[in-house]
Design a protein around this motif. Structure first.
Motif, PDB file in Angstrom:
ATOM      1  N   GLY A   1     -41.530 -22.108 -15.312  1.00 28.09           N
ATOM      2  CA  GLY A   1     -40.451 -21.125 -15.977  1.00 28.09           C
ATOM      3  C   GLY A   1     -39.336 -20.416 -14.852  1.00 28.09           C
ATOM      4  O   GLY A   1     -38.887 -19.623 -14.942  1.00 28.09           O
ATOM      5  N   ILE A   2     -39.484 -21.550 -13.703  1.00 24.55           N
ATOM      6  CA  ILE A   2     -38.531 -20.915 -12.464  1.00 24.55           C
ATOM      7  C   ILE A   2     -37.763 -22.504 -12.727  1.00 24.55           C
ATOM      8  O   ILE A   2     -38.056 -23.510 -12.175  1.00 24.55           O
ATOM      9  N   SER A   3     -36.515 -22.271 -13.378  1.00 26.63           N
ATOM     10  CA  SER A   3     -35.431 -23.402 -12.732  1.00 26.63           C
ATOM     11  C   SER A   3     -34.683 -23.611 -12.416  1.00 26.63           C
ATOM     12  O   SER A   3     -34.075 -24.514 -11.689  1.00 26.63           O
ATOM     13  N   ASN A   4     -34.318 -22.782 -11.173  1.00 23.77           N
ATOM     14  CA  ASN A   4     -33.617 -22.389  -9.690  1.00 23.77           C
ATOM     15  C   ASN A   4     -34.731 -22.669  -8.482  1.00 23.77           C
ATOM     16  O   ASN A   4     -35.138 -21.607  -8.831  1.00 23.77           O
ATOM     17  N   ILE A   5     -33.593 -23.682  -7.876  1.00 22.91           N
ATOM     18  CA  ILE A   5     -34.823 -23.999  -6.729  1.00 22.91           C
ATOM     19  C   ILE A   5     -34.552 -23.007  -5.414  1.00 22.91           C
ATOM     20  O   ILE A   5     -35.418 -23.071  -5.053  1.00 22.91           O
TER      21      ILE A   5
END
Length: 688
Positions: free
Chosen positions: A560-564
């Motif tokens: 659900g979280i794509s950006n580090i």
């Protein structure tokens, strides 16, 4: 003597070479970070994330930042370390911006992320563009160039890419040179109201002929104020106000309610704004005097009003046509701005309970740190023959200003004593300290938000005990800076490092180290690191182990979280990293634990440093008091007695001061006398 742009380019290249070596970065990355930091300091952009990506399909990007207002900044570089000053042509500009546009369009419309490495910064950026498609309301493309922009390029018209409005700006070497050479160390806003809005702003002069300090009272249309904020953002806000808003958010519920429900009462309910400018042009119209142009408009109180008008217009589609805001505009020339503007800012903001820490360049904490940095010599490194200093830049441009009037030989000596890699700013200090003492997440939120948090914390601690900020604190801060920068270099050389998220890795690595020492009820020997001006092989090994684990954790965000980068800003990221602390502890060499200082030793060091600072404060207070002659103390005594503003204790101490030099006040009495001096200044009584 002012240098030419070609000479500036040469000096700038040398600065980049030294910075790249000191920070363990490629020159291109150092170039992007250096120019981006200039823009962050002056409010042009809120933050910067490095992200180098080039593709054969005509795409390129070198950095980005998503702000909280729906603006996406994409940055691109024109840098080849050219020896000579060259011209940046319109063809070059158009080609470069087209490549960034292609990257954005491929990300938002063509699923570019699917073709990229999952753990790469470019994947995170492309995926985030896709995910935020509905929230991006404006794209701002910025070109950083080491070349000088052709004079044939007069303007860069706005356009639209993938249905998103796009604006363009270029920071070439000439513009950077102008900014660094300006007295205020920022590019002043030049606002032509007739050109921008079709007419000037009606005003009343509120000065009596003193050309140094002109003042005007105006009634600003809310539409104009919101439009200025939309176009220029934080550049419109004086730096202390930016800090205030960063710490406390931007939308005031009461202001929003008035805009939506009682727009006709806004003028009555709102306190208005206070602003300054370097110069103002006026014109007499049929309706009276009007301000037609303002150079370097800066809002020093009312930033929340301005931001709330903009946000409510954008989010709630509010009609601002019937809303007007009173504005007090003071014209302060650039030579007096550094001394006067902070006072206007502080006094104007007292109604909003903004404490002194929010007016940070001139806060006593920074002045004291600056004093330490100019006085304290750092021990010579192994093999070096001379000691150096760590130059603390409490106000923008101090490092350059300190050299501006020196001869070439004096400049060489200055740089030898104050090496550029040993210059650090307020935002650097905030990073060095917050990763150890407060929360690593703040550092990952960007330089301005992290600094706002640090300012708020230091303000509270200063009020509680200013003696805690002493030589020991300064040396410890520098030691933490040494570790921070050593970790940056180390991460860049690790076999697992793929070129992204270094800032996040460094922040969490040092936070983990801090957490482990707390669990062991010990402390790093910062004074040893200060004395050695570097870290040893044991610390190097520890940092390698911890940073490797941190990299593993941050590069596998949950579903659900794509950006580090976004993952690193969340509380859950720090919680998960902390969950591996016990495992990391077991992997660290025993020599590391044997080097820790016990809590008792640490407390003794801190206690001694605090006592020394208290003595130093007393000596400084005596010096200031004895510099005021007895007759001036007598005059101050008489005037304050007339106004009934003295306590019996203050009267008794003043009577001693009135007998200087026959009688000398004690250090404690001198502290009281300095308070009386300030009381006198507040009442308009000058004793010295």
């Amino acid at each position: 003597m002012e240098i030419t742009t070609a000479e500036f380019l040469h000096d700038f290249h040398q600065e980049l070479l030294a910075g790249a070596e000191a920070n363990g970065r490629f020159q291109l990355s150092e170039f992007m970070e250096t120019v981006a930091n200039e823009l962050i300091e002056t409010g042009v952009t809120e933050g910067f994330e490095l992200c180098h990506f080039r593709a054969k399909r005509g795409m390129r990007v070198d950095g980005y930042w998503f702000d909280d207002e729906g603006i996406l900044d994409l940055f691109v570089a024109d840098y080849e370390s050219r020896d000579d000053l060259a011209s940046l042509t319109k063809t070059d500009v158009d080609t470069t911006f087209k490549r960034v546009e292609n990257f954005f369009e491929a990300s938002i419309s063509k699923g570019l992320a699917a073709d990229l490495e999952l753990t790469s910064p470019e994947y995170g950026l492309a995926r985030q563009i896709t995910d935020r498609k509905g929230a991006i309301r404006r794209l701002r493309l910025t070109l950083f160039s080491e070349r000088s922009l052709s004079e044939r390029i007069k303007e860069l018209p706005d356009s639209v890419v993938a249905d998103i409005p796009v604006t363009y700006q270029i920071w070439d070497i000439s513009r950077l040179h102008r900014q660094r050479s300006s007295r205020s160390h920022k590019e002043p806003l030049d606002l032509d109201f007739e050109q921008m809005f079709g007419s000037g702003i009606s005003c009343l002069p509120a000065h009596l002929g003193d050309k140094a300090y002109q003042s005007y009272l105006t009634v600003m249309p809310a539409e104009v104020l919101a439009s200025l904020y939309e176009r220029f953002g934080a550049r419109l806000l004086e730096q202390n106000v930016r800090t205030f808003l960063q710490a406390r958010g931007t939308v005031n519920k009461g202001i929003r309610a008035t805009i939506l429900n009682e727009p006709g009462m806004f003028f009555s309910y709102n306190n208005g704004i206070t602003a300054t400018a370097q110069s103002v042009e006026t014109n007499m119209t049929d309706s009276g005097l009007a301000i037609t142009r303002v150079i370097d408009l800066q809002i020093v109180n009312g930033g929340q009003t301005t931001a709330s008008l903009f946000h409510t217009r954008r989010r709630d589609k509010a009609d601002l046509s019937q809303i007007f805001v009173q504005m007090k505009l003071s014209v302060i020339d650039s030579q007096n701005s550094e001394a006067v503007v902070p006072k206007i800012s502080e006094y104007a903001n007292t109604q909003n309970r903004v404490n002194a820490a929010d007016f940070f360049s001139n806060h006593p904490f920074h002045i004291r740190m600056e004093g330490f940095s100019r006085r304290i010599w750092a021990p010579a490194k192994n093999g070096a023959q001379r000691e150096t200093k760590w130059f603390y830049e409490r106000a923008r441009g101090q490092y350059a200003d300190a050299q501006s009037k020196l001869t070439p030989s004096e400049q060489r000596r200055f740089k030898a004593e104050n090496p550029k890699p040993q210059m650090f700013t307020k935002t650097d200090l905030a990073k060095f300290e917050n990763v150890w003492d407060d929360h690593p997440r703040y550092v990952n939120l960007g330089a301005q938000k992290n600094f706002a948090q640090y300012a708020h914390r230091i303000g509270r601690e200063w009020e509680k005990s200013s003696d805690s900020f002493n030589e020991h604190y300064f040396k410890r801060s520098v030691a933490r800076g040494l570790i921070f920068r050593a970790t940056e270099r180390l991460v860049s050389t690790q076999p697992w490092y793929k070129g992204g998220y270094r800032a996040n890795i460094v922040a969490y690595t040092l936070a983990v180290l801090s957490e482990i020492t707390k669990r062991k009820k010990g402390h790093l020997d910062f004074l040893r690191i200060w004395n050695e001006q570097g870290i040893d092989a044991v610390m190097d090994s520890v940092l390698s182990i911890v940073s490797c684990v941190v990299n593993e954790e941050i590069t596998r965000p949950p579903d659900g979280i794509s950006n580090i980068s976004e993952w690193c800003k969340k509380e859950a990221c720090w919680d998960r990293i902390q969950g591996r602390t016990v495992e990391i502890e077991k992997r660290l060499p025993s020599e590391f634990y044997s080097q820790l200082v016990s809590s008792d030793e640490q407390a003794a060091e801190v206690r001694t440093a605090r006592q020394t600072q208290r003595i130093d404060n007393g000596i400084e207070a005596q010096r200031q008091v004895l510099a005021v002659p007895a007759e001036k103390w007598s005059r101050l005594h008489g005037r304050l007695i007339e106004k009934a503003l003295l306590t019996p204790k203050e009267i008794g101490i003043l009577k001693i001061a009135m007998q200087i030099p026959e009688k000398i006040p004690t250090e404690k009495q001198c502290t009281v006398l300095l308070g009386i001096l300030e009381k006198g200044r507040t009442e308009g009584i000058v004793a010295d």
